[in-house]
Design a protein around this motif. Structure first.
Motif: not given
Length: 485
Positions: A205-210, A251-257, A264-272
């Motif tokens: 699916d080319r519509g998948v966002a990073l 790195l703490a900011g990355t975890v918070a994001w 926020r409707g964003v698929a996270p880079l890593l699912d905690l």
């Protein structure tokens, strides 16, 4: 001719899953060889460009940083472009960067090629684990992991030996060209056996966002972390502390994001949420600590043999060859045992042997090649017990749709530990050498230099012992899930 998963399964029958595993195994061998073989060329590279040990070490750690960060993009690439385009793209990039590094005439170009190689190698690393957990039944996963591991370890087993001979005969440039034949073979196999579909068999699916925010923040945090370790090594304490503080904030900011992204409707880079699974969370801790020991020793051993034992590069590679062949045999046996022996026992036993091999290194003196070979073999037996067990055991019981992210995350943590381990070993080694009144820049070895190396190996033994605590707690029974695409 249709090239989706269902069509390839129908065309090749029951053996197809093994052909698919073979295809990605060759690509993984190329990526692993590119990560390990350069270590035997570091002294020659340092001399050619008149580099300090700290700058030369970035040839290894720069690769590791890039590989670590790019691993998190594998699930997105597979979902957006499918298996085949992702595999072929990474192999083309890996091959091009190997050629660019070999022909480079300035060190910044060599370093840039190594970083780009790391980006390609990182994407390739999680793919085999995804395939093993999706294409094989639970009772076949141990066997698949063992056979895959036997093939993959031939790259680091044969790579330093061949690379050492090439460095002595043709110089450091030759080791960059070693990945080219494997990349060509991997591309040919990918076009024949790797499907164009995404994980699960659906169309890409080319519509998948990073998640670019998570990627940039995490990448910057990893870069600051390793740069801070290098600055510590250089003796610039204020700058090092500032860089490490920036790493902690990023790195703490990355975890918070990552925590807020789904709301926020964003698929996270890593699912905690993956880390709410106890076995997977503990396996990830083991993978991180184990990465420190594994990649730290991969950097330290060739440097030890050349700068402390004064062995030529070719001899340094040859000493590692028997242990690599033993590792290939042990990993095949361990793969079959993995279906019957609990993961925590296999991993704990492997870590114990690995710790023992590091703890015994101080018994080696000048000319002690027999002991060096024996302790290296002991450590590789330990690795053989760990490698086919850890990832598969940690991810069993996870929902099928989370397997791509789980494979990327655990490999990311292992490589993050590895990237830190390479820098940590270099920092500790130079610290201890200076503390004993010696310098690695001097051409001849000394008892003080040997003592500094021995203390560095003891640090790795302590790291392995720490990982054993987490490994032993992976005792919760893993729920078997149904596999198969």
């Amino acid at each position: 001719m249709s090239t989706d998963l269902a069509s390839l399964q129908q065309r090749h029958g029951p053996r197809y899953r093994w052909l698919l595993l073979l295809s990605v195994m060759v690509g993984t061998m190329a990526s692993i060889m590119s990560s390990t073989v350069v270590n035997v060329a570091i002294p020659d590279l340092s001399h050619h460009f008149s580099l300090s040990q700290a700058r030369a070490q970035w040839v290894s750690s720069g690769f590791m940083v890039a590989m670590t960060v790019s691993m998190l993009t594998t699930p997105w690439l597979l979902a957006r472009y499918g298996y085949r385009r992702t595999v072929v793209g990474t192999m083309v990039l890996l091959m091009a960067d190997g050629l660019a590094g070999g022909f480079a005439v300035h060190f910044p170009l060599v370093l840039a090629a190594r970083v780009a190689e790391g980006l390609a190698a990182g994407v390739a690393q999680p793919i085999p684990a995804i395939i093993m957990l999706r294409a094989f039944q639970p009772h076949e996963q141990g066997r698949a992991s063992g056979l895959f591991g036997m093939g993959v370890v031939l790259a680091p087993a044969l790579g330093p030996s061949i690379g050492g001979v090439l460095v002595d005969a043709f110089g450091w440039r030759s080791i960059f060209f070693m990945v080219v034949p494997l990349c060509v073979l991997a591309i040919a196999l990918a076009y024949r056996f790797v499907p164009t579909t995404a994980p699960g068999g659906q169309q890409a699916d080319r519509g998948v966002a990073l998640d670019w925010r998570g990627l940039l923040a995490g990448g910057a945090g990893v870069l600051c972390l390793l740069n801070g370790l290098v600055e510590l090594r250089g003796g610039h304490a204020p700058l090092a502390l500032a860089t490490l503080a920036a790493a902690a904030v990023l790195l703490a900011g990355t975890v918070a994001w990552l925590q807020r992204a789904p709301a926020r409707g964003v698929a996270p880079l890593l699912d905690l949420a993956l880390f709410t699974h106890r076995t997977y969370a503990l396996g990830s801790v083991v993978a991180f600590i184990y990465g420190i020991a594994l990649f730290g020793s991969t950097y330290l051993l060739p440097v030890y043999m050349q700068l402390a034992l004064e062995l030529p590069a070719a001899h340094a590679g040859t000493v590692l060859l028997p242990s690599g062949l033993v590792l290939a045999v042990v990993i095949g046996i361990a793969g079959r045992l993995n279906d019957r022996v609990p993961t925590y026992r296999m991993v704990s036993a492997g870590l114990a042997l690995l710790a023992a091999s590091f703890a015994l290194m101080p018994t080696i003196g000048p000319g002690g090649l027999a002991l060096l070979t024996a302790w290296t073999i002991l450590g590789r037996v330990g690795l053989g017990l760990i490698l086919p067990s850890l990832n598969i055991g940690a991810m069993r019981g996870l929902p099928r749709e989370r397997i791509p992210q789980a494979a990327s995350a655990i490999n990311f943590l292992r490589m993050l530990g590895g990237a830190a381990g390479v820098s940590l070993c270099a920092v500790v080694l130079e610290w201890r050498v200076a503390a004993h009144g010696d310098s690695l820049a001097r051409p001849a070895t000394s008892p003080e230099r040997l003592l500094a190396f021995n203390e560095s190996f003891l640090l790795l033994a302590a790291v392995c012992a720490l990982a054993m605590i987490a490994a032993w707690r992976m005792r919760a029974p893993a729920t078997q899930h149904a596999a198969g695409e």
